[in-house]
Design an enzyme around this catalytic site. Structure first.
Site, short mmCIF file in Angstrom:
data_model
loop_
_atom_site.label_atom_id
_atom_site.label_comp_id
_atom_site.label_asym_id
_atom_site.label_seq_id
_atom_site.Cartn_x
_atom_site.Cartn_y
_atom_site.Cartn_z
N ASN A 1 35.47 45.20 7.46
CA ASN A 1 34.20 45.52 6.82
C ASN A 1 34.31 45.13 5.35
O ASN A 1 35.16 45.64 4.62
CB ASN A 1 33.91 47.02 6.95
CG ASN A 1 32.47 47.32 6.57
OD1 ASN A 1 31.93 46.75 5.62
ND2 ASN A 1 31.83 48.21 7.32
N ASN B 1 37.83 32.27 -5.62
CA ASN B 1 38.63 31.22 -4.98
C ASN B 1 38.94 30.06 -5.91
O ASN B 1 39.65 29.15 -5.54
CB ASN B 1 37.90 30.70 -3.73
CG ASN B 1 36.55 30.08 -4.07
OD1 ASN B 1 35.88 30.51 -5.01
ND2 ASN B 1 36.16 29.09 -3.31
N TYR B 2 38.41 30.10 -7.12
CA TYR B 2 38.47 28.92 -7.98
C TYR B 2 38.88 29.33 -9.38
O TYR B 2 38.24 30.19 -10.00
CB TYR B 2 37.08 28.27 -7.98
CG TYR B 2 36.97 26.97 -8.71
CD1 TYR B 2 37.85 25.91 -8.45
CD2 TYR B 2 35.96 26.77 -9.66
CE1 TYR B 2 37.72 24.71 -9.11
CE2 TYR B 2 35.83 25.56 -10.32
CZ TYR B 2 36.71 24.52 -10.04
OH TYR B 2 36.58 23.33 -10.70
N ARG C 1 0.80 -1.23 0.00
CA ARG C 1 0.00 0.00 0.00
C ARG C 1 0.83 1.28 0.00
O ARG C 1 0.29 2.37 -0.17
CB ARG C 1 -0.97 -0.01 1.19
CG ARG C 1 -2.20 -0.84 0.92
CD ARG C 1 -3.10 -0.90 2.12
NE ARG C 1 -2.58 -1.82 3.13
CZ ARG C 1 -2.98 -1.82 4.40
NH1 ARG C 1 -3.85 -0.93 4.81
NH2 ARG C 1 -2.46 -2.70 5.25
N ASN D 1 1.20 1.67 7.09
CA ASN D 1 1.02 0.81 5.93
C ASN D 1 0.89 1.59 4.63
O ASN D 1 0.95 1.03 3.55
CB ASN D 1 -0.24 -0.05 6.10
CG ASN D 1 -0.07 -1.03 7.25
OD1 ASN D 1 0.93 -1.74 7.32
ND2 ASN D 1 -1.02 -1.04 8.17
N GLN E 1 14.17 -13.84 5.82
CA GLN E 1 12.99 -14.70 5.76
C GLN E 1 12.58 -14.76 4.29
O GLN E 1 12.04 -13.79 3.75
CB GLN E 1 11.86 -14.09 6.61
CG GLN E 1 10.62 -14.98 6.69
CD GLN E 1 9.41 -14.25 7.26
OE1 GLN E 1 9.30 -13.02 7.20
NE2 GLN E 1 8.47 -15.01 7.80
C1 UD1 Z 1 -0.30 -8.51 13.61
C2 UD1 Z 1 -0.80 -9.39 14.76
C3 UD1 Z 1 -2.09 -8.77 15.31
C4 UD1 Z 1 -1.85 -7.34 15.74
C5 UD1 Z 1 -1.27 -6.53 14.58
C6 UD1 Z 1 -0.85 -5.17 15.05
C7 UD1 Z 1 -0.09 -11.63 14.18
C8 UD1 Z 1 -0.52 -12.94 13.65
N1 UD1 Z 1 -1.05 -10.69 14.24
O1 UD1 Z 1 -1.29 -8.61 12.60
O2 UD1 Z 1 -2.54 -9.52 16.40
O3 UD1 Z 1 -3.06 -6.75 16.17
O4 UD1 Z 1 -0.10 -7.19 14.06
O5 UD1 Z 1 -0.49 -4.40 13.94
O6 UD1 Z 1 1.06 -11.47 14.55
N2 UD1 Z 1 6.06 -9.71 8.97
C9 UD1 Z 1 7.22 -10.33 8.59
N3 UD1 Z 1 7.16 -11.59 8.08
C10 UD1 Z 1 6.00 -12.26 7.96
C11 UD1 Z 1 4.82 -11.63 8.34
C12 UD1 Z 1 4.87 -10.35 8.85
O7 UD1 Z 1 8.30 -9.75 8.68
O8 UD1 Z 1 6.04 -13.41 7.50
C13 UD1 Z 1 6.10 -8.34 9.49
C14 UD1 Z 1 5.36 -7.41 8.55
O9 UD1 Z 1 6.27 -6.80 7.64
C15 UD1 Z 1 4.76 -6.39 9.50
C16 UD1 Z 1 4.59 -7.15 10.80
O10 UD1 Z 1 5.40 -8.30 10.70
O11 UD1 Z 1 5.63 -5.33 9.73
C17 UD1 Z 1 3.16 -7.50 11.10
O12 UD1 Z 1 2.70 -8.35 10.09
P1 UD1 Z 1 1.24 -8.26 9.51
O13 UD1 Z 1 1.05 -9.35 8.55
O14 UD1 Z 1 0.96 -6.88 9.07
O15 UD1 Z 1 0.38 -8.59 10.80
P2 UD1 Z 1 -1.06 -8.08 11.10
O16 UD1 Z 1 -2.00 -8.79 10.22
O17 UD1 Z 1 -1.09 -6.61 11.09
CA CA Z 2 -0.09 -4.89 10.10
#
Ligand code: UD1
Ligand code: CA
Length: 452
Positions: free
Chosen positions: A374, A383-384, A15, A224, A73
């Site tokens: 002054n 200078n250049y 987004r 986001n 990851q």
């Molecule tokens: C997560 C929580 C939710 C909480 C919310 C707050 C879980 C399952 N849910 O949901 O309870 O209310 O955050 O914002 O944890 N990320 C990774 N690798 C992954 C998945 C995610 O690095 O495989 C990172 C994403 O880049 C992001 C963060 O983890 O920055 C949260 O992931 P996202 O999938 O947005 O979780 P939410 O659905 O928001």
């Molecule tokens: Ca999130």
């Protein structure tokens, strides 16, 4: 116990509609993930792991921090899976704090209090109460105690009514994480390995799950999209403005100041609207800064006045100096006390002695100017020569007439005078007058050319 922080930053951030990975989008001139890394350092983290995936190389290249353990990851299979990638390098005897690269403004106090509360029998979890909890994981309690977190997409009608939500930030013993994470399943609405499932596992293990709350909900907001980045930026800037006021600055408008770095101030400072401070800036007592100034990596001495629309970069300004309006101090400018740099004057690698004045329309580069000199309007240090830079030296008390070109390398002695309009190519000794200009002729009865 040692503290290890795991920062999740592998998500795509669709987004944002950007070539840049989400966590590199900036708040206060710094990538969001860099804010989180800095917080981790400030609370005394012993190891910082950053889990990257989308745009991993770009994130690493941009952050360039030797203290970080980068964990890749490959596929984003969920927050539980993300934390699991860091596990092999995590020490069993540590407390693990899980943070997020797109949640940049959590207060240090909030983070360290979570870490302190975590132990082998307590998991600490950061939660908030929201009027509109949509989208968040809900905190399920029984008789007041936390039993589980249920994600929005997995929640039943009753659970969707819960207004206490999971921020995602938690602290837990590494030993326990190592037990639980390998047992997570992706058998849920999103087919992901949820980190949030460890809450029920902790409860099943007889551990206590303690909720803590941040001082403000804005702290735990993530970004986001660009609208949310902008909202975080405003929150951050308003916090900075509040701090400055409590330290002794008067701000013409706390909504119209931007600090992108570290601004340290004395007392009784006045800052007019729309000023931007970048990098490390320090401002002593009794300084006044006019509207629309940009000040980067500079030091301003006590009682100095910087008038509207001035731009300073890597400059050192002494006490009681007078700068602007419309002055530009470039890197290497050093002003002694009571120096004056007026409108449309540019300085670069220039030291200006005590009480010396460069009041109008000048360029002073690679120059050393003594005390009480002054420099007349329109003076240019040449200078250049197209290849090399050369130095101009001007002695104490010298008077440089208007529209003088000083062709460096050249020096003008103490109390020397340069006649207006001169092009000075040879040194002028102390007390001498240097004149270098065509002699004026007045021709009687001069006829202007007429059209043929
Ligand atoms: C997560 C929580 C939710 C909480 C919310 C707050 C879980 C399952 N849910 O949901 O309870 O209310 O955050 O914002 O944890 N990320 C990774 N690798 C992954 C998945 C995610 O690095 O495989 C990172 C994403 O880049 C992001 C963060 O983890 O920055 C949260 O992931 P996202 O999938 O947005 O979780 P939410 O659905 O928001
Ligand atoms: Ca999130």
């Amino acid at each position: 116990m040692t503290t290890e922080v795991v920062i999740l930053a592998a998500g795509q951030g669709t987004r944002m509609r950007s070539k840049l990975p989400k966590v590199l989008h900036q708040v206060a001139g710094k990538p969001m993930v860099a804010h989180v890394i800095e917080s981790a350092k400030q609370i005394g983290a012993d190891v910082i792991h950053v889990v990257i995936g989308h745009g991993a190389d770009q994130v690493k290249a941009n952050i360039q921090d030797a203290d970080i353990n980068w964990v890749v990851q490959e596929k984003q299979l969920g927050t539980g899976h993300a934390v699991a990638q860091a596990l092999p390098t995590i020490n069993d005897d540590s407390v693990v704090l899980v943070a997020y690269g797109d949640v940049p403004l959590v207060a240090n106090q909030t983070l360290s209090s979570l870490v302190s509360a975590a132990s082998d029998d307590t998991l600490s979890l950061l939660t908030v109460h929201l009027d509109i909890p949509a989208g968040y994981g809900r905190i399920v309690r029984e008789a007041g105690s936390i039993k589980a977190i249920v994600e929005q997409k997995d929640a039943n009608a009753a659970q969707l009514e819960i207004t206490e939500v999971n921020t995602g930030i938690l602290a837990v013993s590494a030993k326990k994480l190592k037990q639980w994470l390998p047992t997570l399943s992706a058998n849920n609405a999103q087919g992901e390995y949820y980190l949030t499932d460890i809450i029920a596992l902790a409860v099943a293990d007889g551990m206590q799950v303690l909720a803590q709350h941040p001082e403000t909900t804005m702290e735990v907001e993530g970004a986001n999209n660009r609208q949310q980045v902008a909202a975080l930026e405003r929150f951050y800037q308003l916090q900075q403005a509040q701090r400055l006021m409590s330290e002794g600055a008067t701000l013409a408008d706390p909504q119209r100041i931007d600090i992108r770095g570290n601004l340290t101030i004395g007392q009784d400072i006045f800052i007019d609207i729309n000023c931007v401070f970048v990098g490390d800036v320090s401002i002593a007592d009794d300084v006044t800064i006019g509207p629309n100034c940009v000040i980067e990596n500079s030091t301003i001495g006590q009682g100095s006045v910087i008038k509207a629309n001035s731009v300073l970069e890597n400059a050192i300004v002494g006490e009681a100096c007078d700068i602007g309006p419309f002055a530009r101090l470039r890197p290497g400018t050093v002003l002694s006390n009571k120096a004056k740099i007026g409108n449309f004057v540019e300085t670069k690698k220039a030291t200006i002695g005590e009480g010396s004045k460069v009041n109008h329309l000048s360029y002073i580069g690679d120059s050393n100017i003594g005390k009480g000199a002054n420099i007349g309007a329109g003076t240019i240090t040449c200078n250049y020569d197209g290849v090399n830079k050369s130095v101009t030296t001007i002695g104490d008390g010298a008077f440089i007439g208007s529209n003088t070109a000083l062709v460096a390398p050249v020096s003008v002695g103490k109390n020397a005078t340069i006649a207006a309009g001169s092009i000075i190519t040879a040194n002028v000794a102390d007390e001498q007058l240097g004149v270098a200009r065509g002699k004026q002729r007045n021709i009687d009865g001069w006829k202007r050319p007429s059209k043929k």
